[in-house]
Write a protein that holds these residues in place. Structure first.
Motif, PDB file in Angstrom:
ATOM      1  N   ASN A 199      -5.515  -0.736   1.138  1.00  0.00           N
ATOM      2  CA  ASN A 199      -5.429   0.114   2.556  1.00  0.00           C
ATOM      3  C   ASN A 199      -5.778  -0.564   3.306  1.00  0.00           C
ATOM      4  O   ASN A 199      -6.830  -1.066   3.743  1.00  0.00           O
ATOM      5  CB  ASN A 199      -6.429   1.246   2.032  1.00  0.00           C
ATOM      6  CG  ASN A 199      -6.259   2.462   3.013  1.00  0.00           C
ATOM      7  OD1 ASN A 199      -5.799   2.229   4.182  1.00  0.00           O
ATOM      8  ND2 ASN A 199      -6.854   3.561   2.953  1.00  0.00           N
ATOM      9  N   TYR A 252       0.929  -1.284   0.039  1.00  0.00           N
ATOM     10  CA  TYR A 252      -0.118  -0.102  -0.028  1.00  0.00           C
ATOM     11  C   TYR A 252       0.993   1.255   0.219  1.00  0.00           C
ATOM     12  O   TYR A 252       2.044   1.324   0.777  1.00  0.00           O
ATOM     13  CB  TYR A 252      -1.031   0.140   1.355  1.00  0.00           C
ATOM     14  CG  TYR A 252      -1.733   1.221   1.163  1.00  0.00           C
ATOM     15  CD1 TYR A 252      -2.740   1.620   0.469  1.00  0.00           C
ATOM     16  CD2 TYR A 252      -1.267   2.306   2.216  1.00  0.00           C
ATOM     17  CE1 TYR A 252      -3.423   2.859   0.542  1.00  0.00           C
ATOM     18  CE2 TYR A 252      -2.033   3.471   2.242  1.00  0.00           C
ATOM     19  CZ  TYR A 252      -3.358   3.744   1.600  1.00  0.00           C
ATOM     20  OH  TYR A 252      -3.830   5.088   1.473  1.00  0.00           O
ATOM     21  N   GLU A 253       0.788   2.248  -0.887  1.00  0.00           N
ATOM     22  CA  GLU A 253       1.293   3.567  -1.037  1.00  0.00           C
ATOM     23  C   GLU A 253       0.508   4.425  -1.625  1.00  0.00           C
ATOM     24  O   GLU A 253      -0.644   4.197  -2.251  1.00  0.00           O
ATOM     25  CB  GLU A 253       2.756   3.464  -1.762  1.00  0.00           C
ATOM     26  CG  GLU A 253       2.253   3.133  -3.245  1.00  0.00           C
ATOM     27  CD  GLU A 253       3.469   3.169  -3.933  1.00  0.00           C
ATOM     28  OE1 GLU A 253       4.393   3.760  -3.816  1.00  0.00           O
ATOM     29  OE2 GLU A 253       3.926   2.013  -4.725  1.00  0.00           O
ATOM     30  N   LEU A 254       0.765   5.522  -1.102  1.00  0.00           N
ATOM     31  CA  LEU A 254       0.001   6.989  -1.747  1.00  0.00           C
ATOM     32  C   LEU A 254       1.145   7.698  -3.020  1.00  0.00           C
ATOM     33  O   LEU A 254       2.128   7.935  -2.606  1.00  0.00           O
ATOM     34  CB  LEU A 254      -0.112   8.014  -0.796  1.00  0.00           C
ATOM     35  CG  LEU A 254      -1.440   7.712   0.293  1.00  0.00           C
ATOM     36  CD1 LEU A 254      -1.475   8.745   1.284  1.00  0.00           C
ATOM     37  CD2 LEU A 254      -2.653   7.365  -0.184  1.00  0.00           C
ATOM     38  N   LYS A 255       0.488   7.697  -4.159  1.00  0.00           N
ATOM     39  CA  LYS A 255       1.437   8.154  -5.320  1.00  0.00           C
ATOM     40  C   LYS A 255       0.728   9.449  -6.051  1.00  0.00           C
ATOM     41  O   LYS A 255      -0.758   9.682  -5.969  1.00  0.00           O
ATOM     42  CB  LYS A 255       1.183   7.222  -6.150  1.00  0.00           C
ATOM     43  CG  LYS A 255       2.359   7.671  -7.419  1.00  0.00           C
ATOM     44  CD  LYS A 255       2.569   6.328  -8.457  1.00  0.00           C
ATOM     45  CE  LYS A 255       3.451   6.789  -9.676  1.00  0.00           C
ATOM     46  NZ  LYS A 255       3.573   5.641 -10.681  1.00  0.00           N
ATOM     47  N   THR A 311      -3.565  13.057  -5.284  1.00  0.00           N
ATOM     48  CA  THR A 311      -3.232  11.780  -4.487  1.00  0.00           C
ATOM     49  C   THR A 311      -3.826  10.449  -4.814  1.00  0.00           C
ATOM     50  O   THR A 311      -5.026  10.626  -4.454  1.00  0.00           O
ATOM     51  CB  THR A 311      -2.932  11.956  -3.044  1.00  0.00           C
ATOM     52  OG1 THR A 311      -1.895  13.076  -2.960  1.00  0.00           O
ATOM     53  CG2 THR A 311      -2.181  10.763  -2.324  1.00  0.00           C
ATOM     54  N   GLU A 312      -3.408   9.586  -5.135  1.00  0.00           N
ATOM     55  CA  GLU A 312      -4.361   8.260  -5.336  1.00  0.00           C
ATOM     56  C   GLU A 312      -3.617   7.010  -4.763  1.00  0.00           C
ATOM     57  O   GLU A 312      -2.194   6.991  -4.509  1.00  0.00           O
ATOM     58  CB  GLU A 312      -4.156   8.050  -7.257  1.00  0.00           C
ATOM     59  CG  GLU A 312      -4.990   6.604  -7.183  1.00  0.00           C
ATOM     60  CD  GLU A 312      -4.902   6.576  -8.815  1.00  0.00           C
ATOM     61  OE1 GLU A 312      -5.613   5.436  -9.313  1.00  0.00           O
ATOM     62  OE2 GLU A 312      -4.551   7.240  -9.535  1.00  0.00           O
ATOM     63  N   GLU A 313      -4.753   6.444  -4.033  1.00  0.00           N
ATOM     64  CA  GLU A 313      -4.016   5.128  -3.444  1.00  0.00           C
ATOM     65  C   GLU A 313      -3.668   3.968  -4.162  1.00  0.00           C
ATOM     66  O   GLU A 313      -4.391   3.759  -5.311  1.00  0.00           O
ATOM     67  CB  GLU A 313      -5.291   4.609  -2.751  1.00  0.00           C
ATOM     68  CG  GLU A 313      -5.631   5.368  -1.417  1.00  0.00           C
ATOM     69  CD  GLU A 313      -6.752   5.213  -0.561  1.00  0.00           C
ATOM     70  OE1 GLU A 313      -7.426   4.255  -1.016  1.00  0.00           O
ATOM     71  OE2 GLU A 313      -6.970   5.505   0.706  1.00  0.00           O
TER      72      GLU A 313
END
Length: 510
Positions: free
Chosen positions: A379, A360-363, A373-375
Protein backbone atom coordinates in the motif's frame (compact mmCIF):
# COMPACT_ATOMS: atom_id res chain seq x y z
CA UNK A 1 68.09 -30.98 29.49
CA UNK A 2 65.53 -33.77 29.29
CA UNK A 3 61.78 -33.21 29.09
CA UNK A 4 61.39 -34.53 32.64
CA UNK A 5 63.99 -32.07 33.95
CA UNK A 6 62.31 -29.23 32.05
CA UNK A 7 58.96 -30.00 33.67
CA UNK A 8 60.53 -29.79 37.14
CA UNK A 9 61.44 -26.17 36.47
CA UNK A 10 57.82 -25.16 35.70
CA UNK A 11 56.62 -23.40 38.86
CA UNK A 12 52.89 -22.77 39.42
CA UNK A 13 52.48 -19.87 41.85
CA UNK A 14 48.97 -19.55 43.31
CA UNK A 15 47.51 -16.31 44.59
CA UNK A 16 46.83 -17.97 47.97
CA UNK A 17 49.62 -20.55 47.98
CA UNK A 18 53.30 -19.68 47.58
CA UNK A 19 54.61 -23.24 47.67
CA UNK A 20 56.59 -24.57 44.70
CA UNK A 21 55.33 -27.67 42.92
CA UNK A 22 58.19 -29.93 41.85
CA UNK A 23 56.06 -32.65 40.33
CA UNK A 24 54.79 -32.71 36.77
CA UNK A 25 51.51 -30.83 36.26
CA UNK A 26 50.47 -32.53 33.05
CA UNK A 27 46.71 -32.20 32.69
CA UNK A 28 45.07 -35.50 32.10
CA UNK A 29 41.63 -35.30 30.55
CA UNK A 30 39.20 -37.90 31.80
CA UNK A 31 38.65 -40.31 28.94
CA UNK A 32 35.47 -41.87 30.22
CA UNK A 33 32.95 -42.81 27.58
CA UNK A 34 30.52 -40.17 26.35
CA UNK A 35 26.97 -40.69 27.63
CA UNK A 36 25.20 -40.66 24.28
CA UNK A 37 21.88 -41.37 25.96
CA UNK A 38 22.05 -37.99 27.70
CA UNK A 39 23.36 -36.22 24.58
CA UNK A 40 20.46 -37.53 22.50
CA UNK A 41 17.94 -36.57 25.18
CA UNK A 42 19.23 -32.99 25.39
CA UNK A 43 19.36 -32.83 21.60
CA UNK A 44 15.62 -33.49 21.48
CA UNK A 45 14.90 -30.98 24.25
CA UNK A 46 17.13 -28.34 22.64
CA UNK A 47 15.35 -28.76 19.32
CA UNK A 48 12.02 -28.30 21.03
CA UNK A 49 13.24 -25.07 22.67
CA UNK A 50 14.10 -23.79 19.19
CA UNK A 51 10.67 -24.78 17.92
CA UNK A 52 9.04 -22.83 20.75
CA UNK A 53 10.94 -19.73 19.65
CA UNK A 54 9.84 -19.77 16.01
CA UNK A 55 6.62 -21.82 15.82
CA UNK A 56 4.61 -18.70 16.69
CA UNK A 57 6.16 -16.46 14.01
CA UNK A 58 3.69 -17.14 11.15
CA UNK A 59 0.62 -16.66 13.38
CA UNK A 60 1.77 -14.27 16.11
CA UNK A 61 0.98 -11.14 14.08
CA UNK A 62 -2.46 -12.41 12.86
CA UNK A 63 -3.28 -13.58 16.41
CA UNK A 64 -2.32 -10.20 17.87
CA UNK A 65 -4.52 -8.45 15.29
CA UNK A 66 -7.38 -10.80 16.14
CA UNK A 67 -7.31 -10.44 19.94
CA UNK A 68 -6.25 -6.76 19.91
CA UNK A 69 -6.90 -4.96 16.57
CA UNK A 70 -5.40 -1.73 17.94
CA UNK A 71 -1.92 -3.23 18.37
CA UNK A 72 0.71 -1.80 16.00
CA UNK A 73 3.46 -3.48 14.03
CA UNK A 74 6.00 -1.79 16.31
CA UNK A 75 4.44 -3.41 19.39
CA UNK A 76 4.55 -6.73 17.55
CA UNK A 77 8.31 -6.24 17.36
CA UNK A 78 8.42 -5.88 21.16
CA UNK A 79 6.44 -9.10 21.60
CA UNK A 80 8.80 -10.93 19.26
CA UNK A 81 11.81 -9.56 21.13
CA UNK A 82 10.41 -10.47 24.57
CA UNK A 83 11.41 -14.13 24.16
CA UNK A 84 15.02 -13.19 23.47
CA UNK A 85 15.18 -10.68 26.34
CA UNK A 86 14.12 -13.40 28.74
CA UNK A 87 16.55 -15.91 27.28
CA UNK A 88 19.41 -13.41 27.29
CA UNK A 89 18.90 -12.57 30.97
CA UNK A 90 18.51 -16.19 32.06
CA UNK A 91 21.30 -17.84 30.01
CA UNK A 92 24.35 -16.70 32.04
CA UNK A 93 22.42 -17.25 35.28
CA UNK A 94 21.59 -20.86 34.37
CA UNK A 95 25.18 -21.36 33.20
CA UNK A 96 26.60 -20.07 36.47
CA UNK A 97 24.11 -22.24 38.38
CA UNK A 98 25.32 -25.28 36.43
CA UNK A 99 28.99 -24.49 37.17
CA UNK A 100 28.39 -23.95 40.88
CA UNK A 101 26.12 -26.98 41.35
CA UNK A 102 28.22 -29.08 38.94
CA UNK A 103 24.91 -30.43 37.72
CA UNK A 104 22.87 -29.91 34.54
CA UNK A 105 19.63 -31.44 35.88
CA UNK A 106 18.67 -28.71 38.37
CA UNK A 107 18.66 -25.67 36.01
CA UNK A 108 17.09 -27.75 33.23
CA UNK A 109 14.08 -28.85 35.27
CA UNK A 110 13.54 -25.34 36.65
CA UNK A 111 13.74 -23.70 33.21
CA UNK A 112 11.41 -26.16 31.49
CA UNK A 113 8.87 -25.81 34.30
CA UNK A 114 8.79 -22.06 33.64
CA UNK A 115 8.10 -22.76 29.95
CA UNK A 116 5.14 -25.01 30.81
CA UNK A 117 3.49 -22.34 32.96
CA UNK A 118 4.16 -19.57 30.43
CA UNK A 119 2.72 -21.51 27.50
CA UNK A 120 -0.47 -22.16 29.47
CA UNK A 121 -0.79 -18.42 30.17
CA UNK A 122 -0.39 -17.76 26.42
CA UNK A 123 -3.29 -20.13 25.73
CA UNK A 124 -5.57 -18.05 27.98
CA UNK A 125 -4.77 -14.66 26.41
CA UNK A 126 -8.38 -14.21 25.26
CA UNK A 127 -9.64 -14.58 28.84
CA UNK A 128 -8.19 -11.14 29.64
CA UNK A 129 -9.63 -7.74 28.75
CA UNK A 130 -8.84 -6.68 25.20
CA UNK A 131 -6.60 -3.77 26.28
CA UNK A 132 -4.52 -6.15 28.44
CA UNK A 133 -4.08 -8.96 25.92
CA UNK A 134 -1.03 -7.56 24.16
CA UNK A 135 0.75 -7.24 27.52
CA UNK A 136 -0.20 -10.74 28.62
CA UNK A 137 1.07 -12.09 25.31
CA UNK A 138 4.37 -10.24 25.73
CA UNK A 139 4.79 -11.44 29.34
CA UNK A 140 4.12 -15.05 28.31
CA UNK A 141 6.70 -14.86 25.52
CA UNK A 142 9.22 -13.28 27.94
CA UNK A 143 8.99 -16.13 30.45
CA UNK A 144 9.02 -18.77 27.72
CA UNK A 145 12.34 -17.17 26.78
CA UNK A 146 13.53 -17.35 30.39
CA UNK A 147 12.88 -21.08 30.35
CA UNK A 148 14.68 -21.43 27.03
CA UNK A 149 17.78 -19.94 28.68
CA UNK A 150 18.61 -23.55 29.57
CA UNK A 151 19.83 -24.04 25.98
CA UNK A 152 23.21 -22.64 27.08
CA UNK A 153 23.33 -25.28 29.81
CA UNK A 154 22.70 -28.00 27.22
CA UNK A 155 25.50 -26.68 25.03
CA UNK A 156 27.89 -26.57 27.99
CA UNK A 157 26.96 -30.15 28.85
CA UNK A 158 27.76 -31.31 25.31
CA UNK A 159 31.16 -29.61 25.46
CA UNK A 160 32.08 -31.05 28.85
CA UNK A 161 30.32 -34.43 28.82
CA UNK A 162 31.95 -35.70 25.63
CA UNK A 163 35.34 -37.35 25.38
CA UNK A 164 37.91 -35.74 23.08
CA UNK A 165 37.30 -38.23 20.30
CA UNK A 166 33.52 -37.61 20.43
CA UNK A 167 33.64 -33.82 20.96
CA UNK A 168 32.81 -32.66 17.42
CA UNK A 169 29.94 -35.08 17.03
CA UNK A 170 28.40 -34.26 20.43
CA UNK A 171 28.59 -30.52 19.82
CA UNK A 172 27.06 -31.02 16.39
CA UNK A 173 23.99 -32.69 17.91
CA UNK A 174 23.38 -30.05 20.57
CA UNK A 175 24.31 -26.98 18.52
CA UNK A 176 22.26 -28.20 15.58
CA UNK A 177 19.19 -29.05 17.61
CA UNK A 178 18.22 -25.51 18.62
CA UNK A 179 18.77 -24.00 15.17
CA UNK A 180 16.94 -26.87 13.46
CA UNK A 181 14.08 -26.30 15.88
CA UNK A 182 14.00 -22.61 14.96
CA UNK A 183 13.88 -23.38 11.25
CA UNK A 184 11.31 -26.17 11.59
CA UNK A 185 8.99 -24.25 13.92
CA UNK A 186 7.14 -22.21 11.26
CA UNK A 187 6.68 -25.35 9.16
CA UNK A 188 5.22 -27.27 12.11
CA UNK A 189 2.75 -24.43 12.59
CA UNK A 190 1.23 -25.36 9.21
CA UNK A 191 -0.04 -28.62 10.78
CA UNK A 192 -2.27 -26.60 13.14
CA UNK A 193 -3.71 -24.35 10.42
CA UNK A 194 -6.65 -26.69 9.56
CA UNK A 195 -8.00 -26.22 13.11
CA UNK A 196 -8.86 -22.68 12.08
CA UNK A 197 -10.29 -19.95 14.27
CA UNK A 198 -12.15 -19.88 16.63
CA UNK A 199 -11.56 -23.66 16.66
CA UNK A 200 -12.77 -25.43 19.79
CA UNK A 201 -13.89 -23.41 22.81
CA UNK A 202 -15.09 -24.36 26.28
CA UNK A 203 -15.49 -21.30 28.47
CA UNK A 204 -12.10 -19.57 28.73
CA UNK A 205 -10.31 -22.54 27.11
CA UNK A 206 -9.53 -21.92 23.45
CA UNK A 207 -7.93 -24.49 21.14
CA UNK A 208 -7.42 -22.95 17.70
CA UNK A 209 -4.69 -22.52 15.10
CA UNK A 210 -3.18 -19.72 17.22
CA UNK A 211 -3.14 -21.41 20.66
CA UNK A 212 -2.62 -25.02 19.56
CA UNK A 213 1.19 -24.61 19.33
CA UNK A 214 1.26 -23.45 22.97
CA UNK A 215 -0.87 -26.40 24.13
CA UNK A 216 1.43 -28.70 22.17
CA UNK A 217 4.49 -27.04 23.76
CA UNK A 218 3.13 -27.51 27.27
CA UNK A 219 2.58 -31.24 26.77
CA UNK A 220 6.02 -31.85 25.27
CA UNK A 221 7.71 -29.76 27.99
CA UNK A 222 6.04 -31.87 30.68
CA UNK A 223 7.28 -35.06 29.00
CA UNK A 224 10.78 -33.52 28.78
CA UNK A 225 10.90 -33.07 32.57
CA UNK A 226 9.91 -36.70 33.09
CA UNK A 227 12.58 -37.92 30.66
CA UNK A 228 15.25 -35.79 32.38
CA UNK A 229 14.57 -37.50 35.71
CA UNK A 230 14.47 -40.97 34.12
CA UNK A 231 17.18 -40.97 31.43
CA UNK A 232 19.67 -38.15 32.09
CA UNK A 233 23.13 -39.29 33.24
CA UNK A 234 25.55 -36.64 34.50
CA UNK A 235 28.88 -37.77 33.11
CA UNK A 236 31.57 -35.11 32.46
CA UNK A 237 34.20 -36.93 30.47
CA UNK A 238 35.59 -33.71 28.98
CA UNK A 239 36.38 -31.89 32.24
CA UNK A 240 39.85 -32.04 33.76
CA UNK A 241 39.09 -33.51 37.19
CA UNK A 242 42.18 -32.06 38.87
CA UNK A 243 41.50 -28.50 37.69
CA UNK A 244 37.81 -28.86 38.59
CA UNK A 245 38.49 -29.60 42.27
CA UNK A 246 37.66 -26.79 44.74
CA UNK A 247 41.23 -26.63 46.15
CA UNK A 248 42.99 -27.36 42.87
CA UNK A 249 46.16 -25.56 41.80
CA UNK A 250 46.37 -27.37 38.49
CA UNK A 251 47.75 -24.81 36.05
CA UNK A 252 45.32 -24.61 33.11
CA UNK A 253 45.92 -21.41 31.09
CA UNK A 254 43.23 -18.78 30.69
CA UNK A 255 41.57 -18.74 27.28
CA UNK A 256 42.28 -16.14 24.59
CA UNK A 257 39.72 -13.36 25.05
CA UNK A 258 40.01 -11.99 21.49
CA UNK A 259 39.26 -15.41 19.99
CA UNK A 260 36.29 -15.78 22.32
CA UNK A 261 35.08 -12.28 21.40
CA UNK A 262 35.17 -13.10 17.68
CA UNK A 263 33.11 -16.25 18.31
CA UNK A 264 30.57 -14.29 20.37
CA UNK A 265 30.33 -11.68 17.59
CA UNK A 266 29.69 -14.48 15.09
CA UNK A 267 26.89 -15.86 17.26
CA UNK A 268 25.35 -12.39 17.37
CA UNK A 269 25.56 -12.07 13.59
CA UNK A 270 24.08 -15.49 12.97
CA UNK A 271 21.06 -14.91 15.20
CA UNK A 272 20.65 -11.32 13.98
CA UNK A 273 20.27 -12.48 10.38
CA UNK A 274 17.95 -15.45 10.96
CA UNK A 275 15.66 -13.54 13.34
CA UNK A 276 15.33 -10.52 11.06
CA UNK A 277 14.28 -12.67 8.12
CA UNK A 278 11.73 -14.55 10.22
CA UNK A 279 10.35 -11.38 11.80
CA UNK A 280 9.45 -9.68 8.52
CA UNK A 281 8.85 -12.94 6.63
CA UNK A 282 5.05 -12.88 6.42
CA UNK A 283 4.79 -9.10 5.96
CA UNK A 284 7.56 -9.10 3.35
CA UNK A 285 5.88 -11.91 1.40
CA UNK A 286 2.47 -10.20 1.46
CA UNK A 287 3.88 -6.97 0.05
CA UNK A 288 6.40 -8.46 -2.36
CA UNK A 289 4.15 -11.05 -4.01
CA UNK A 290 0.62 -9.85 -3.18
CA UNK A 291 -0.41 -12.78 -0.97
CA UNK A 292 -3.40 -12.86 1.37
CA UNK A 293 -2.90 -13.36 5.12
CA UNK A 294 -3.77 -17.05 4.78
CA UNK A 295 -1.39 -17.50 1.84
CA UNK A 296 1.40 -15.69 3.68
CA UNK A 297 1.02 -18.01 6.69
CA UNK A 298 0.96 -21.13 4.54
CA UNK A 299 3.61 -20.28 1.94
CA UNK A 300 6.15 -18.74 4.31
CA UNK A 301 5.69 -21.78 6.55
CA UNK A 302 6.46 -24.03 3.59
CA UNK A 303 9.51 -21.95 2.62
CA UNK A 304 10.88 -22.14 6.15
CA UNK A 305 10.14 -25.86 6.34
CA UNK A 306 12.18 -26.41 3.16
CA UNK A 307 14.95 -24.26 4.63
CA UNK A 308 14.83 -26.38 7.79
CA UNK A 309 14.90 -29.65 5.85
CA UNK A 310 18.02 -28.63 3.92
CA UNK A 311 19.54 -27.49 7.22
CA UNK A 312 18.82 -30.89 8.75
CA UNK A 313 20.59 -32.58 5.82
CA UNK A 314 23.67 -30.39 6.31
CA UNK A 315 23.67 -31.08 10.05
CA UNK A 316 23.37 -34.79 9.29
CA UNK A 317 26.52 -34.57 7.17
CA UNK A 318 28.35 -33.01 10.13
CA UNK A 319 27.06 -35.69 12.50
CA UNK A 320 28.12 -38.55 10.21
CA UNK A 321 31.39 -37.58 8.50
CA UNK A 322 31.86 -33.84 7.97
CA UNK A 323 32.23 -33.15 11.69
CA UNK A 324 35.36 -35.29 11.93
CA UNK A 325 36.73 -33.66 8.79
CA UNK A 326 36.36 -30.07 9.99
CA UNK A 327 37.70 -31.00 13.46
CA UNK A 328 41.11 -31.48 11.87
CA UNK A 329 41.88 -27.72 12.17
CA UNK A 330 39.41 -26.76 9.41
CA UNK A 331 36.82 -24.97 11.56
CA UNK A 332 38.10 -21.50 10.65
CA UNK A 333 38.01 -21.79 6.88
CA UNK A 334 34.56 -23.41 6.93
CA UNK A 335 33.22 -20.63 9.18
CA UNK A 336 34.45 -17.98 6.75
CA UNK A 337 32.94 -19.94 3.84
CA UNK A 338 29.57 -20.11 5.63
CA UNK A 339 29.57 -16.36 6.33
CA UNK A 340 30.27 -15.64 2.65
CA UNK A 341 27.31 -17.84 1.67
CA UNK A 342 25.16 -15.51 3.78
CA UNK A 343 26.55 -12.51 1.91
CA UNK A 344 25.80 -14.23 -1.41
CA UNK A 345 22.16 -14.81 -0.46
CA UNK A 346 21.60 -11.14 0.36
CA UNK A 347 23.42 -9.84 -2.72
CA UNK A 348 21.37 -12.05 -5.07
CA UNK A 349 17.97 -11.35 -3.42
CA UNK A 350 18.46 -7.59 -3.03
CA UNK A 351 15.54 -5.59 -4.61
CA UNK A 352 17.55 -3.93 -7.37
CA UNK A 353 16.05 -0.89 -9.19
CA UNK A 354 15.65 -2.76 -12.49
CA UNK A 355 12.92 -5.05 -11.12
CA UNK A 356 9.15 -4.67 -11.55
CA UNK A 357 6.99 -2.28 -9.53
CA UNK A 358 5.20 -3.64 -6.46
CA UNK A 359 1.47 -4.14 -6.99
CA UNK A 360 -1.44 -3.15 -4.79
CA UNK A 361 -5.13 -4.05 -4.86
CA UNK A 362 -8.17 -4.60 -2.63
CA UNK A 363 -9.82 -8.00 -2.74
CA UNK A 364 -12.97 -9.41 -1.17
CA UNK A 365 -12.17 -12.48 0.94
CA UNK A 366 -14.09 -14.65 3.40
CA UNK A 367 -12.65 -14.50 6.94
CA UNK A 368 -14.35 -16.47 9.75
CA UNK A 369 -17.48 -16.81 7.58
CA UNK A 370 -17.69 -13.08 6.86
CA UNK A 371 -17.00 -11.23 3.62
CA UNK A 372 -14.27 -8.67 4.22
CA UNK A 373 -11.92 -6.54 2.14
CA UNK A 374 -8.24 -7.41 2.40
CA UNK A 375 -5.24 -5.51 1.10
CA UNK A 376 -3.01 -7.39 -1.33
CA UNK A 377 0.46 -6.16 -2.13
CA UNK A 378 2.18 -2.97 -0.96
CA UNK A 379 0.00 0.00 0.00
CA UNK A 380 1.77 3.19 -1.20
CA UNK A 381 -0.36 5.37 1.07
CA UNK A 382 0.64 3.44 4.19
CA UNK A 383 4.25 2.74 3.12
CA UNK A 384 5.83 5.45 0.96
CA UNK A 385 8.66 3.14 -0.13
CA UNK A 386 6.15 1.04 -2.09
CA UNK A 387 6.38 3.66 -4.85
CA UNK A 388 10.07 3.06 -5.58
CA UNK A 389 10.93 -0.42 -4.23
CA UNK A 390 11.05 -3.15 -6.87
CA UNK A 391 10.08 -6.78 -6.58
CA UNK A 392 12.29 -9.87 -6.34
CA UNK A 393 11.57 -12.92 -8.46
CA UNK A 394 9.86 -15.44 -6.18
CA UNK A 395 11.62 -18.54 -7.54
CA UNK A 396 15.01 -16.84 -7.30
CA UNK A 397 14.29 -15.87 -3.70
CA UNK A 398 12.90 -19.33 -2.83
CA UNK A 399 15.93 -21.15 -4.27
CA UNK A 400 18.44 -18.89 -2.50
CA UNK A 401 16.52 -19.09 0.78
CA UNK A 402 15.97 -22.84 0.59
CA UNK A 403 19.50 -23.81 -0.49
CA UNK A 404 22.21 -21.16 0.00
CA UNK A 405 20.91 -19.60 3.23
CA UNK A 406 19.85 -23.03 4.51
CA UNK A 407 23.47 -24.23 4.18
CA UNK A 408 24.98 -21.03 5.59
CA UNK A 409 23.61 -21.33 9.13
CA UNK A 410 24.55 -24.93 9.97
CA UNK A 411 28.05 -24.53 8.53
CA UNK A 412 28.80 -21.42 10.61
CA UNK A 413 26.97 -22.68 13.69
CA UNK A 414 28.76 -26.02 13.94
CA UNK A 415 32.25 -24.92 12.91
CA UNK A 416 32.31 -21.80 15.08
CA UNK A 417 30.85 -23.47 18.18
CA UNK A 418 33.12 -26.51 17.88
CA UNK A 419 36.12 -24.20 17.81
CA UNK A 420 34.68 -22.07 20.63
CA UNK A 421 34.52 -25.13 22.89
CA UNK A 422 38.16 -25.96 22.09
CA UNK A 423 39.28 -22.37 22.69
CA UNK A 424 37.79 -22.51 26.21
CA UNK A 425 39.63 -25.74 27.00
CA UNK A 426 38.87 -28.70 29.31
CA UNK A 427 37.05 -26.66 31.95
CA UNK A 428 33.38 -26.27 32.92
CA UNK A 429 31.84 -24.00 30.32
CA UNK A 430 28.37 -23.22 31.70
CA UNK A 431 28.90 -19.48 32.21
CA UNK A 432 30.73 -18.90 28.92
CA UNK A 433 28.20 -20.92 26.93
CA UNK A 434 25.53 -18.84 28.66
CA UNK A 435 27.26 -15.65 27.53
CA UNK A 436 27.43 -17.05 24.01
CA UNK A 437 23.69 -17.73 24.06
CA UNK A 438 23.11 -14.27 25.57
CA UNK A 439 24.83 -12.72 22.53
CA UNK A 440 22.40 -14.54 20.25
CA UNK A 441 19.50 -13.50 22.46
CA UNK A 442 20.63 -9.87 22.35
CA UNK A 443 20.64 -10.09 18.55
CA UNK A 444 17.13 -11.52 18.62
CA UNK A 445 16.10 -8.66 20.93
CA UNK A 446 17.56 -5.81 18.88
CA UNK A 447 16.78 -7.37 15.51
CA UNK A 448 12.95 -7.54 15.61
CA UNK A 449 12.55 -4.04 17.05
CA UNK A 450 15.05 -2.48 14.65
CA UNK A 451 13.86 -4.38 11.60
CA UNK A 452 10.15 -3.76 12.26
CA UNK A 453 10.79 -0.03 12.46
CA UNK A 454 13.10 0.11 9.42
CA UNK A 455 10.72 -2.02 7.35
CA UNK A 456 7.81 0.30 8.12
CA UNK A 457 9.80 3.43 7.32
CA UNK A 458 12.09 2.44 4.45
CA UNK A 459 11.25 -1.10 3.32
CA UNK A 460 13.55 -4.09 2.71
CA UNK A 461 16.45 -2.30 0.97
CA UNK A 462 18.21 -0.91 4.09
CA UNK A 463 17.61 -4.18 5.95
CA UNK A 464 19.43 -6.14 3.26
CA UNK A 465 22.26 -3.55 3.29
CA UNK A 466 22.66 -3.78 7.09
CA UNK A 467 22.81 -7.58 6.96
CA UNK A 468 25.37 -7.60 4.13
CA UNK A 469 27.51 -5.20 6.19
CA UNK A 470 27.18 -7.28 9.39
CA UNK A 471 28.10 -10.56 7.67
CA UNK A 472 31.02 -8.98 5.82
CA UNK A 473 32.52 -7.37 8.94
CA UNK A 474 32.27 -10.66 10.85
CA UNK A 475 34.02 -12.55 8.03
CA UNK A 476 36.78 -9.91 7.96
CA UNK A 477 37.40 -10.35 11.71
CA UNK A 478 37.85 -14.10 11.15
CA UNK A 479 40.41 -13.35 8.44
CA UNK A 480 42.30 -10.82 10.59
CA UNK A 481 42.54 -13.09 13.66
CA UNK A 482 42.77 -16.33 11.69
CA UNK A 483 46.09 -17.44 13.22
CA UNK A 484 45.09 -16.97 16.85
CA UNK A 485 41.69 -18.70 16.52
CA UNK A 486 43.13 -22.02 17.71
CA UNK A 487 42.28 -24.54 20.50
CA UNK A 488 43.63 -23.87 23.97
CA UNK A 489 46.80 -25.80 24.76
CA UNK A 490 46.00 -27.12 28.24
CA UNK A 491 49.59 -27.63 29.36
CA UNK A 492 51.87 -25.52 27.14
CA UNK A 493 55.61 -26.14 27.20
CA UNK A 494 57.24 -22.99 28.55
CA UNK A 495 60.52 -21.51 27.44
CA UNK A 496 62.98 -20.40 30.16
CA UNK A 497 61.61 -17.37 32.10
CA UNK A 498 58.28 -17.66 30.30
CA UNK A 499 54.92 -17.72 32.15
CA UNK A 500 51.15 -17.88 31.73
CA UNK A 501 48.13 -16.99 33.88
CA UNK A 502 45.64 -19.52 35.23
CA UNK A 503 42.69 -19.52 37.67
CA UNK A 504 44.73 -19.52 40.90
CA UNK A 505 47.70 -17.39 39.86
CA UNK A 506 50.68 -17.49 37.47
CA UNK A 507 52.89 -20.37 36.34
CA UNK A 508 56.56 -19.62 35.69
CA UNK A 509 59.50 -21.51 34.30
CA UNK A 510 62.93 -20.57 35.65
Amino acid sequence: MSDEEEKKHDIPTGSTNSSIETKSDDIQIDERETSWQSIYLLTAIGMFCGIQFSIFFPTLWPFLNTVDPTASASFFGFITAAFSVGQGIASPVFGYWMNRAKSVRQPLVFGISIMILSNIIFCFVEAFHEKDRRWVMMAARFFIGVGAGTVGVMRAYAATASSLKDRARAITFIQASYVIGMTLGPGIQVAFTPIGYPGFTAGVIHVDMYTSPAWFASIVSFLSVLFIFIFLEENYAGVDQQADAEDSYTAMPTFDTISVAVCVLTQFTLMFIITNLETIGSLYAKMMWGWTNAQAVEYTGILQAVNGLVGVLVYALFAVKLGDYISQARERIFTIFGLLLGVLYHVVTYPYPWGNDLKYELKNVTIHGKNETEELGCNPIKYHWCTYTKDVNFWLYASMYGIVLAACFPIVNICMNTLFSKILGARRQGTMQGIMLMAGSFARTVGPMLVSWIFQEWGPEPIWAIEIFTLSVTAIFWMIFYRRMTPLESNPKLEPYDHFHYAKGVRYRI
